[in-house]
Structures are given as structure tokens and as C-alpha cells.
Enzyme design. Structure first.
Site, PDB file in Angstrom:
ATOM      1  N   LYS A  65       0.876  -1.174   0.000  1.00 11.88           N
ATOM      2  CA  LYS A  65       0.000   0.000   0.000  1.00 11.88           C
ATOM      3  C   LYS A  65       0.914   1.226   0.000  1.00 11.88           C
ATOM      4  O   LYS A  65       2.050   1.149   0.459  1.00 11.88           O
ATOM      5  CB  LYS A  65      -0.849   0.036   1.287  1.00 11.88           C
ATOM      6  CG  LYS A  65      -1.868  -1.082   1.391  1.00 11.88           C
ATOM      7  CD  LYS A  65      -3.267  -0.548   1.104  1.00 11.88           C
ATOM      8  CE  LYS A  65      -4.319  -1.625   1.212  1.00 11.88           C
ATOM      9  NZ  LYS A  65      -4.664  -1.945   2.597  1.00 11.88           N
TER      10      LYS A  65
ATOM     11  N   HIS B 280       0.461   8.126   7.207  1.00  9.58           N
ATOM     12  CA  HIS B 280       1.415   7.353   7.999  1.00  9.58           C
ATOM     13  C   HIS B 280       2.611   8.183   8.467  1.00  9.58           C
ATOM     14  O   HIS B 280       3.432   7.713   9.237  1.00  9.58           O
ATOM     15  CB  HIS B 280       1.916   6.137   7.215  1.00  9.58           C
ATOM     16  CG  HIS B 280       1.068   4.929   7.422  1.00  9.58           C
ATOM     17  ND1 HIS B 280       0.151   4.493   6.507  1.00  9.58           N
ATOM     18  CD2 HIS B 280       0.978   4.071   8.466  1.00  9.58           C
ATOM     19  CE1 HIS B 280      -0.463   3.419   6.967  1.00  9.58           C
ATOM     20  NE2 HIS B 280       0.012   3.143   8.161  1.00  9.58           N
TER      21      HIS B 280
ATOM     22  N   HIS C 172       1.688   6.779   2.690  1.00  9.33           N
ATOM     23  CA  HIS C 172       1.084   8.069   2.384  1.00  9.33           C
ATOM     24  C   HIS C 172       1.236   9.026   3.557  1.00  9.33           C
ATOM     25  O   HIS C 172       1.765   8.670   4.612  1.00  9.33           O
ATOM     26  CB  HIS C 172      -0.381   7.887   1.990  1.00  9.33           C
ATOM     27  CG  HIS C 172      -1.188   7.206   3.049  1.00  9.33           C
ATOM     28  ND1 HIS C 172      -1.798   7.876   4.065  1.00  9.33           N
ATOM     29  CD2 HIS C 172      -1.425   5.888   3.265  1.00  9.33           C
ATOM     30  CE1 HIS C 172      -2.403   7.017   4.852  1.00  9.33           C
ATOM     31  NE2 HIS C 172      -2.189   5.799   4.394  1.00  9.33           N
TER      32      HIS C 172
HETATM   33  N1  ARG Z   1      -0.671  -1.419  10.104  1.00  6.27           N
HETATM   34  C1  ARG Z   1      -1.638  -0.742  10.917  1.00  6.27           C
HETATM   35  C2  ARG Z   1      -2.199   0.444  10.160  1.00  6.27           C
HETATM   36  O1  ARG Z   1      -1.604   0.920   9.229  1.00  6.27           O
HETATM   37  C3  ARG Z   1      -1.057  -0.223  12.213  1.00  6.27           C
HETATM   38  C4  ARG Z   1      -0.490  -1.262  13.130  1.00  6.27           C
HETATM   39  C5  ARG Z   1      -0.280  -0.746  14.516  1.00  6.27           C
HETATM   40  N2  ARG Z   1       0.337  -1.689  15.389  1.00  6.27           N
HETATM   41  C6  ARG Z   1      -0.271  -2.760  15.902  1.00  6.27           C
HETATM   42  N3  ARG Z   1       0.454  -3.557  16.672  1.00  6.27           N
HETATM   43  N4  ARG Z   1      -1.531  -2.990  15.711  1.00  6.27           N
HETATM   44  O2  ARG Z   1      -3.263   0.915  10.497  1.00  6.27           O
END
Ligand code: ARG
Length: 569
Positions: free
Chosen positions: A129, A135, A132
Site C-alpha cells: 500500500k 502514515h 502516504h
Molecule cells: N498497520 C496498521 C495500520 O496501518 C497499524 C499497526 C499498529 N500496530 C499494531 N500492533 N496494531 O493501520
């Protein structure tokens, strides 16, 4: 600290109250004209058998004449004191001089000398993905909190919990097998993968069997199908190569990239434990933890087809982190959309009997939006962070070329200032507040921006260079008692407090704003108090010393929010 000196003076004249109560009671008046500190006498009413407003003048009387104070006043139930400027300045200079790195601390160091561990889960991007602008926030907030805790003596472990597992990879694999082309993906990277993903969704609208194929593909991935797994590994590699460039620009680094896929073989234990504790119940074919007692929807652990989900992997990840890092705290920095997810996660861990569930903290933040019309990209709505940072660098390069074309390593400085501007802007407000991104606000050299603070640092550095970088000794405090120097002295004194407050509240903006305040105070001082042409040598040396302290504070402060401090710009 000067406040401690005030406390000591009070302790000597108010034996009726325990020392720590005296320390706790000291206040800082809202109005500067009311004094530097105030001591409210309410708690003394009992011991003195008098109204607080009668006690205040008595105490004021006892304190007057003390060399620490310029003036002592009783105002109603308060004893207000004005600290003697020389005493104050002397104390700040001594403190600054005594610490190896002023403002840092040993809060994170245990009695046996080992350090407390803090795990920080941030950035945590999703593979295939776009990286962006949304993030960006988790990345820079996490990076700053990490630096703050390190400054306080903690050992930090930064984890990029990659979103690298889930049904979307089944879709990607199917799309690639149908329409993909190796050379094209190699050339276009994540953008190429995104195009496939978008196409999958378009075609699936007319052909629902694609979704079944994707589900089957993901299931076979989970069962170890080498063909699909090797595709998946390739997608991961492409994504990581690309984000590496962004992390390089941001100067952000991770200790671990253990993402969701890492926990594939680590979920059986936790699931068995949930079962053993009687926490799993069936609901519409799925296995869930009922959280109605805590006013939350159930936490789904296993879907009806037996597969795990995001939350399952987070349960396994939390346990793995505790076992691996024995953390004092485990922090998660994500958008506020995930507040419920983390409340559920922490509650489930608590119900599983892990007393350390209380040491987990979710640190949410608000959304970033883009000022209408100012930012657009060929891909439509998605702003790739790499494009945004490169644009910031390009814009800065143009400004530099105009302002200071002869600058050595202009390219590196353009990176530090361009990227720093974006980071600074992101960390300027309370993190839960939504951010609107606009170039005018980000790159303004005169506003409350990164470039403004960096420019002030460069200015102070240049003053020191022009003076020939002399060996500076702790100056005579008498030379720094004018209003402009005093403003800086008081801000410097506050630095250790601000660092602790920012760390405790997980709020980098406290440091961001503080650097603006210091920069503004220094610029005033610079314009009002001649430094290199000061009236006498001793004053000049004192002002240079103050300048040196300001460079330390600005560089350290910017460092704590992950922004570089170039010496020339
Ligand atoms: N990948 C997830 C997102 O982009 C965030 C992950 C955060 N960390 C976790 N341990 N859940 O929304």
C-alpha cells in the site's frame, strides 16, 4: 532548580508543615507581575489557628531580607516572591554547567544500573500500500517519543509492526497471476502493485468469483503454498525497498520489522490460553471474547473459517514482546480510529491474566488533511510521502538558491530543512488535533516553523563562529540580568521540565513549541543586546555563553522531535 531554593527558604521558616507538602504547594502565578512563585497558605490555617490571609503577611515578613528574593509580598492568602535576578541566573548557569547533557535524565535507569525497556510500535506500514501522508504522523510522533525516552535514560526498542499478512495478499497474488508483469512491477514498485489491486477491485465488481479465488489464495498462503508465498515475499521486498528511502529521508530507524506475518506460528499458545481461561465464546460461527461487561463490542479472535485476524496477531505480538523485551511499557502509536481496537486488546490481555496489560499504552493522533487544491498527484487522492518530502526538499532548494547560493553542501541542508519543515509542522499541535497540510505554513521562514527555528540555530552558531569559537567560561550572572537575557535564562531553566512533561504525556508538541519560544527569545536578544560589539569584554563573553547555551538547547530540542539542526543555512 530555583524553585527548590524557594522551597528550602520556606522550609526554614515554616516548620509547621512537612517538607514535601511545602514543595507541592508552590505555584507559578499566571501573571508575571504577581511574582515568579507563590506559596498559598491554606494548609497552614489549622496549625496557625488563623485565616490564611493573616498567615501570609507573617511568612512574607520572615522571608524578606533573604538574598534569594528581590521582593516578597503577601497578597491575600498568598506569599508572592520575586526572585533576585542574579541569584536566579547563577543557579541556571550552575545547573547547565553541572550536567553532562543538560535536561537529560536517569529516570529510565534501574537501581542495578540496567535500563528499563520501552517498546514503541509506530509507523507500522501496510505492505503493498502507499506510504502516504497519513502514515507520516505515526512515524514522526513515534520517533520523537523514542528520542524523549532515550534522553531520560530508557532503552527503547522500535518496532515496525508491518501489515504484511491478510486477505489482501490473496487478492494481490490473484491479480498478479492474471494481469501482472514482472518487469513492470520491478519498474513501478508499490505504484504498480497498487494498480493491480485497484484493477482487482474493479474486475471483482462484475466477477465475484475473483473474491473466492483470492480467499483460496490466501488460505493456501496460510497453509504454506510456496508459489504464492514467494510472490508475497517479493511484494514485501518491493515495499520495504521503497519505504527504506522514505525512512532515510526522515532519518528514522527501527530495531525490528517483525510484522503481522511474524506471528503466524505464534498464535496457537495464546488461543489455547484464551480457551483454557474460558474466554472464547462462539458468535455467528466466529470465536470471540465477550466484552459487553466492559461496554465494548466483542473482540473477534478467530473468524468462522478458523483464520486469525489483526487482533489475534496483536495478542500474540504483545505476549511475544513481553517475553522478548521484558518491557516497562509498550506503546502503540496509531490513528485515533484504532482506539477501540486497543481498548479491546488491552482488556483481553488483562482478562488472560497478564498483569503487565496495564503497562500498554495506546497513543492516538488525529487526521491529516490537505489544503484543498494545493496538493494533487497523478494518482488522485493519495499523496505518497516520498513525493511530498521530495517536493519539500525541492522548494527549500529553490529558497536556498536565492538566499544563500554559495552554501556548502546545499543539497544536504535542503534535505534537513525541507524534511525538517514537514516533520516540525506535523508535531506542532497536540497530537489528537487534526492537521491541515499547507505549504505556506510548512515552509514559512518567519512563522512558527521548522525553518524559523533552524535558521535561529544557524544564526546563533554563526555568532559563535564570528567570535572565533572562543573557550567560554561560566560568566558573571550580573552580566545577564537585562530583560532579554532573562527571558532566555528562564526558558533554559524550564527545559528539563518540558522534556519530562512531553515524555509523560507522549506529546512532542511541547518540545516543538518550546523550541519556537527559545528561538523567539534569542532573536529578540540578538536584536536588542549587541553581542560581538558589547560594551565590555566580560559582557561580550557572557552573551556568547548565553548564545552557546541557546545552540545547545535548540539543537537538542530539535533532535528530540527528529529534526536536524544545520549550522549554516
Ligand atoms: N498497520 C496498521 C495500520 O496501518 C497499524 C499497526 C499498529 N500496530 C499494531 N500492533 N496494531 O493501520
Amino acid at each position: 532548580m530555583i524553585q527548590d531554593l524557594f522551597a528550602e527558604a520556606l522550609i526554614a521558616v515554616v516548620p509547621e508543615l512537612p517538607e514535601d507538602q511545602i514543595r507541592d504547594a508552590i505555584e507559578i502565578p499566571k501573571e508575571k507581575t504577581m511574582g515568579d512563585f507563590a506559596f498559598p497558605c491554606f494548609r497552614l490555617a489549622k496549625a496557625f489557628r488563623k485565616a490564611p490571609a493573616m498567615i501570609a503577611p507573617e511568612i512574607a515578613e520572615k522571608l524578606s531580607g533573604h538574598p534569594l528574593f528581590e521582593k516578597v509580598q503577601a497578597v491575600g492568602p498568598y506569599v508572592n516572591v520575586f526572585i533576585d535576578k542574579v541569584a536566579w541566573t547563577k543557579s541556571v548557569l550552575e545547573e547547565y554547567e553541572a550536567a553532562e547533557t543538560f535536561g537529560s535524565g536517569t529516570e529510565g535507569v534501574k537501581e542495578d544500573g540496567s535500563k528499563k525497556n520501552i517498546v514503541l510500535d509506530y509507523s507500522s506500514i501496510n505492505i503493498a500500500k502507499p506510504f502516504h501522508i497519513g502514515h507520516l504522523r505515526t512515524t514522526v510522533i513515534g520517533n520523537s517519543i523514542k528520542k524523549l525516552y532515550e534522553f531520560l535514560g530508557y532503552n527503547t526498542i522500535s518496532v515496525n509492526h508491518l501489515g504484511d499478512w491478510g486477505t489482501q495478499f490473496g487478492k494481490m497474488a490473484v491479480a498478479y497471476q492474471k494481469w501482472g508483469n514482472k518487469e513492470e512491477i520491478e519498474a513501478k514498485g508499490v505504484r504498480g502493485l497498487m494498480a493491480l489491486y485497484v484493477r482487482f477491485h474493479e474486475e471483482a465488481k462484475n466477477d465475484p468469483s475473483l473474491d473466492d479465488e483470492a480467499r483460496a489464495a490466501f488460505a493456501s498462503m496460510e497453509n504454506g503454498n510456496e508459489e504464492i508465498l514467494s510472490l508475497w515475499r517479493w511484494f514485501v521486498k518491493i515495499s520495504l525497498n521503497e519505504v527504506a528511502r522514505v525512512y532515510e529521508l526522515l532519518d528514522v530507524h527501527f530495531d525490528s520489522y517483525n510484522g503481522e506475518s511474524f506471528y503466524m506460528d505464534k498464535m496457537d499458545g495464546p488461543i489455547a490460553l484464551l480457551r483454557e481461561k474460558g474466554l472464547l465464546v462462539e458468535s455467528e460461527g466466529a470465536q470471540v471474547v465477550d466484552l459487553s461487561e466492559y461496554n465494548m463490542p466483542p473482540c473477534i479472535v478467530l473468524k468462522s473459517d478458523g483464520s486469525s485476524i489483526y487482533a489475534t496477531r496483536d495478542i500474540a505480538a504483545a505476549i511475544y514482546r513481553k517475553n522478548t523485551y521484558d518491557f516497562d511499557k509498550c506503546l502503540y502509536i496509531t490513528a485515533s480510529e484504532q482506539i477501540l481496537h486497543f481498548s479491546q486488546l488491552f482488556k483481553v490481555l488483562e482478562l488472560m491474566g497478564f498483569e503487565w496489560a496495564k503497562d500498554m499504552v495506546h497513543i492516538p493522533y488525529g487526521f491529516v488533511s490537505l489544503e484543498e487544491g494545493k496538493l494533487s498527484t497523478r494518482e488522485g487522492n493519495v499523496i505518497y510521502l516520498e513525493d511530498l518530502l521530495n517536493e519539500a526538499i525541492a522548494k527549500t532548494r529553490d529558497i536556498m538558491n536565492e538566499k544563500n547560493p554559495d552554501l556548502e553542501n546545499l543539497e544536504e541542508v535542503a534535505r534537513q530543512v525541507g524534511v525538517g519543515a514537514v516533520v516540525f509542522h506535523d508535531l506542532f499541535n497536540n497530537r489528537i488535533k487534526d492537521v491541515t497540510f499547507s505549504w505556506d505554513n510548512v515552509l514559512n521562514f518567519d512563522g512558527e516553523t521548522g525553518p524559523y527555528v533552524q535558521y535561529t540555530f544557524a544564526r546563533a552558531s554563526s555568532v559563535l563562529r564570528k567570535a572565533g569559537d572562543p573557550e567560554l567560561k561560566v560568566p558573571d550572572p550580573e552580566k545577564l540580568t537585562d530583560e532579554y537575557a532573562q527571558e532566555i535564562i528562564k526558558l533554559i531553566e524550564d527545559f528539563p521540565n518540558r522534556v519530562r512533561e512531553a515524555a509523560r504525556k507522549y506529546e512532542p508538541y511541547i518540545i516543538t513549541r518550546y523550541t519556537v519560544a527559545v528561538a523567539t527569545a534569542y532573536n529578540k536578544f540578538y536584536h536588542e543586546d549587541p553581542i560581538l560589539t558589547a560594551e565590555d569584554e566580560e559582557t561580550k563573553m557572557a552573551r556568547l555563553y548565553l548564545t552557546k547555551m541557546v545552540t545547545y538547547i535548540l539543537k537538542t530540542g530539535l533532535g528530540l522531535i527528529g529534526v536536524a539542526a544545520p549550522e549554516r543555512m
